[in-house]
Design an enzyme around this catalytic site. Structure first.
Site, PDB file in Angstrom:
ATOM      1  N   TYR A 182     187.086  43.003  86.713  1.00  0.00           N
ATOM      2  CA  TYR A 182     186.460  41.759  87.153  1.00  0.00           C
ATOM      3  C   TYR A 182     186.271  41.796  88.672  1.00  0.00           C
ATOM      4  CZ  TYR A 182     187.131  39.917  82.455  1.00  0.00           C
ATOM      5  OH  TYR A 182     187.065  39.723  81.101  1.00  0.00           O
ATOM      6  N   ARG A 319     198.143  44.062  71.180  1.00  0.00           N
ATOM      7  CA  ARG A 319     198.513  44.283  69.781  1.00  0.00           C
ATOM      8  C   ARG A 319     200.035  44.250  69.606  1.00  0.00           C
ATOM      9  NH1 ARG A 319     195.861  48.452  66.203  1.00  0.00           N
ATOM     10  NH2 ARG A 319     195.897  46.653  64.809  1.00  0.00           N
ATOM     11  N   CYS A 365     196.445  39.106  62.313  1.00  0.00           N
ATOM     12  CA  CYS A 365     195.217  39.404  63.044  1.00  0.00           C
ATOM     13  C   CYS A 365     194.748  40.786  62.611  1.00  0.00           C
ATOM     14  CB  CYS A 365     195.496  39.381  64.543  1.00  0.00           C
ATOM     15  SG  CYS A 365     194.206  40.136  65.558  1.00  0.00           S
ATOM     16  N   CYS A 368     189.741  42.858  64.429  1.00  0.00           N
ATOM     17  CA  CYS A 368     188.322  43.093  64.136  1.00  0.00           C
ATOM     18  C   CYS A 368     187.423  42.593  65.259  1.00  0.00           C
ATOM     19  CB  CYS A 368     187.939  42.424  62.824  1.00  0.00           C
ATOM     20  SG  CYS A 368     188.051  40.605  62.857  1.00  0.00           S
ATOM     21  N   CYS A 372     186.415  36.463  67.639  1.00  0.00           N
ATOM     22  CA  CYS A 372     186.797  36.171  69.026  1.00  0.00           C
ATOM     23  C   CYS A 372     185.823  36.827  69.999  1.00  0.00           C
ATOM     24  CB  CYS A 372     188.250  36.579  69.282  1.00  0.00           C
ATOM     25  SG  CYS A 372     188.696  38.249  68.740  1.00  0.00           S
ATOM     26  N   CYS A 384     188.049  32.672  65.375  1.00  0.00           N
ATOM     27  CA  CYS A 384     188.830  33.733  64.742  1.00  0.00           C
ATOM     28  C   CYS A 384     188.297  34.007  63.348  1.00  0.00           C
ATOM     29  CB  CYS A 384     190.304  33.327  64.663  1.00  0.00           C
ATOM     30  SG  CYS A 384     191.347  34.531  63.806  1.00  0.00           S
ATOM     31  N   GLU A 434     190.256  37.238  38.224  1.00  0.00           N
ATOM     32  CA  GLU A 434     189.961  38.520  38.869  1.00  0.00           C
ATOM     33  C   GLU A 434     189.890  39.612  37.807  1.00  0.00           C
ATOM     34  OE1 GLU A 434     189.279  41.801  40.750  1.00  0.00           O
ATOM     35  OE2 GLU A 434     189.080  39.857  41.780  1.00  0.00           O
ATOM     36  N   ASN A 442     187.062  44.049  48.285  1.00  0.00           N
ATOM     37  CA  ASN A 442     186.694  45.195  49.120  1.00  0.00           C
ATOM     38  C   ASN A 442     187.656  45.434  50.274  1.00  0.00           C
ATOM     39  OD1 ASN A 442     184.439  46.028  47.669  1.00  0.00           O
ATOM     40  ND2 ASN A 442     183.067  44.588  48.726  1.00  0.00           N
TER      41      ASN A 442
END
Length: 665
Positions: A182, A319, A365, A368, A372, A384, A434, A442
């Site tokens: 930045y 993470r 979380c 992906c 966000c 999210c 199901e 998937n």
């Protein structure tokens, strides 16, 4: 009683402020959370308060600008503490009072500007600025060099902005930032700073901007008012717009560790009360905003390097959602606090759930970045993928059903599971049918690569959550239209998902959908061709290459990921680089025209080439399964089709669409 994670709930002091536990909410761009006068809108107030309610000890807001004159920003974009100080204090005061009610502290992140890294959708018509006339990160234009008078004006605005924040009840500030490239970081890095005045040259001169900021804030707000800094000790820059891969040997052109250590010591000497550590830059965005292809806890080694060099608290993000990993980082002396960003988007109650030993209740979380950073990048709006209520807490609050309904959900993929969860919370009686032996759809093959472990964690969360809600799940139960009509349900949701597109290739005997390999339904051969360079094909190619297979990835478009929806650049750029870096042979602008046992023929332009291929995996997309919907659409009044059955998209839209429909039935 002893508790496994007790150390994570010890208080921590930052300057004169005591935080009740070791958890901080990482600052994330508050796009969509400000109003046109620079205050916090109701969504922003609710969003931050919800994370305090969820037990987080320290809330650090996302970027709040202090200047809107030198570097102009479209309004509303994010809050600005100096644009209309009375309005800012009024709206922020409501937020800090609510946060304090939960015994949480709140720091505001004050930004000096973005400079050459401003995302074009947020730039509007305003010209980008920088310490020197250098290339913009995203646009093919040269930035305007700041004058000394403009730098000094920004410094003064930091003092005013911090003073306004203190009046509004904030417990401290975080400066944004000598990190990620930045504006203030551009001054600190010699690659970007070519100045010959007092703000360029030596490290001390390049850090002068950051020094004057903390000195001005302390002058206006007092020495006991905490000022922290987001700080990256390493940039991972190979060149402009070119970043390094994990494990890659390269020459660092940004800030490397020796200078990073020296700079950290200087910054603390200047008066910063804590360093919030990450690594990376916009030129290597996958370090600053790590996707699932980066390992968990990737900043821990760098936080420890900084911690060993300074005597102020060190905060570590990156993470860090695994509590065992977080605990080991604290026990090892790598950091004093754990910063959770995206995990708190996914689950605002993460900290309280961990404190109560309810780890299975924590919604994971996926890294992906679709809800966000992807939405920030494309639409200037934060949310999210797995939590449709993030940043929309008030408008998406679930209301009890006026009348409990029997609802049949056909399909146990992510859309069906989310719909069942929401319906059960509202008092309805959903039942999932199901056709296979487990829920997940998937996500099951999609989560097969080891770097997609959180996809399977999301399935486990749904299994656990639906069991707690006593949702009936009928496995191995394909449904017919006659069966559904015979039961006379109040509502029916069609969540039958999608099926992979397939075709034959000449006389080749071993052509399979990608899912067959991901599920290990067939033994792997030595040479494997993957047709389709979208998200599934790229991830499959990497996974197979990691297992030692010789992989060729073939894509008809001129580049990989060309037909996917907008991905966060951190994800897409890393994946594009990671595929060849992992040894995958990439052929773009190419088409498979024939095949036989052991090989395929690929045409690129006017050239035909025979490629060794013992197996061929098709990753050419999916088609919606709407057969049941077509059979029922004239029979049932309250009938909805959701998820991939409606339109093949991504996990986010499957969850969001299901939430929307189920929240209003």
């Amino acid at each position: 009683m002893s508790y496994q994670y007790e150390r994570l709930f010890e208080p921590v002091k930052i300057g004169g402020v005591t935080v009740k536990n070791r958890f901080a909410m990482a600052p994330m761009g508050p796009l969509g959370l400000g109003d046109d006068e620079g205050g916090f809108n109701q969504r922003g107030i609710d969003y931050y308060t919800e994370r305090a309610k969820g037990g987080t000890g320290l809330i650090i807001t996302g970027v709040t600008f202090v200047d809107n004159v030198v570097e102009q920003h479209a309004m509303p974009n994010v809050p600005c503490s100096t644009h209309n100080s009375v309005h800012f204090i009024r709206t922020a005061k409501e937020m800090t009072e609510r946060i304090h009610a939960y015994d949480s502290k709140v720091f505001i992140q004050l930004s000096g500007g973005f400079g050459r890294v401003t995302i074009p959708t947020n730039l509007g018509e305003y010209p980008p600025v920088a310490p020197s006339p250098i290339q913009h990160r995203w646009l093919d234009k040269t930035c305007r060099e700041l004058t000394i008078a403009e730098i000094q004006e920004i410094v003064k605005q930091f003092g005013k902005g911090a003073y306004n924040a203190k009046r509004a009840g904030f417990d401290g500030v975080q400066i944004h930032a000598v990190h990620e490239g930045y504006l203030i970081d551009q001054f600190a890095i010699s690659l970007f700073n070519h100045r010959t005045d007092e703000y360029g040259g030596s490290l001390e001169n390049r850090l002068r901007f950051a020094r004057e900021i903390v000195e001005e804030i302390k002058r206006q707000c007092g020495e006991d008012f905490p000022v922290t800094l987001r700080y990256s000790p390493k940039s991972f820059i190979k060149d402009y717009r070119d970043g390094a891969m994990p494990g890659e040997v390269f020459t660092e052109k940004g800030r490397d560790i020796p200078e990073g250590i020296e700079a950290a010591k200087l910054l603390v000497a200047y008066g910063y009360d804590a360093l919030d550590v990450d690594v990376g830059s916009y030129d290597s965005w996958w370090w600053s905003h790590p996707p699932m292809y980066q390992e968990k806890g990737l900043y821990i080694p760098y936080a420890k390097i900084v911690k060993e060099a300074v005597d102020v608290p060190v905060i570590c993000a990156g993470r860090m959602d695994n509590p065992d990993l977080a605990l080991s980082a604290v026990d090892d002396g790598a950091c004093d606090m754990i910063s959770l960003g995206r995990p708190l988007l996914a689950d605002a109650d993460y900290v309280n759930k961990l404190r109560a030993s309810k780890t299975k209740d924590i919604r994971p979380c996926l890294s992906c970045q679709e809800g966000c950073m992807g939405r920030v990048q494309e639409y200037a709006a934060l949310s999210c993928a797995v939590n449709p209520q993030a940043c929309r807490e008030r408008v998406t609050a679930l209301t009890p059903a006026y009348q409990s309904k029997r609802v049949a959900i056909i399909g146990g993929g992510v859309a069906g599971c989310e719909a069942a969860r929401v319906l059960a919370l509202r008092g309805h009686k959903p039942v999932i049918f199901e056709k296979t032996d487990r829920i997940g759809g998937n996500l099951i093959p999609g989560g097969a690569p080891d770097f997609k472990e959180d996809d399977h964690a999301l399935i486990a969360w749904y299994e656990h959550t639906l069991a707690q809600l006593n949702v009936s799940i009928e496995l191995n139960h394909p449904c017919t239209s006659a069966e559904i009509l015979a039961e006379d349900y109040d509502s029916v949701l069609i969540a039958t998902g999608s099926t992979p597109k397939t075709f034959g290739i000449g006389d080749h005997p071993a052509v399979y959908p990608a899912a067959a390999l991901l599920m290990k339904e067939v033994p792997f051969e030595e040479h494997i061709a993957v047709i389709g360079g979208g998200l599934v094909g790229c991830e499959l190619a990497i996974w197979l290459s990691d297992m030692g297979k010789k992989v060729t990835l073939i894509e008809m478009q001129e580049c990989l990921l060309a037909v996917n929806g907008p991905l966060c650049h951190a994800n897409s750029e890393m994946l594009e680089k990671l595929v060849p870096y992992k040894g995958v042979n990439v052929m773009t602008g190419a088409q498979v025209i024939d095949g036989k046992a052991g090989s395929i023929v690929v045409k690129t332009g006017d050239k035909e080439e025979t490629i060794a291929a013992d197996q061929v995996a098709l990753a050419v997309g999916y088609g919606s399964d709407q057969s049941l919907y077509e059979a029922l659409k004239y029979e049932i009044e309250s009938l909805h089709v959701i998820g991939d059955a409606r339109k093949v998209q991504n996990i986010m839209y499957a969850i969001w669409d299901a939430f929307e429909v189920a929240s209003t039935l």
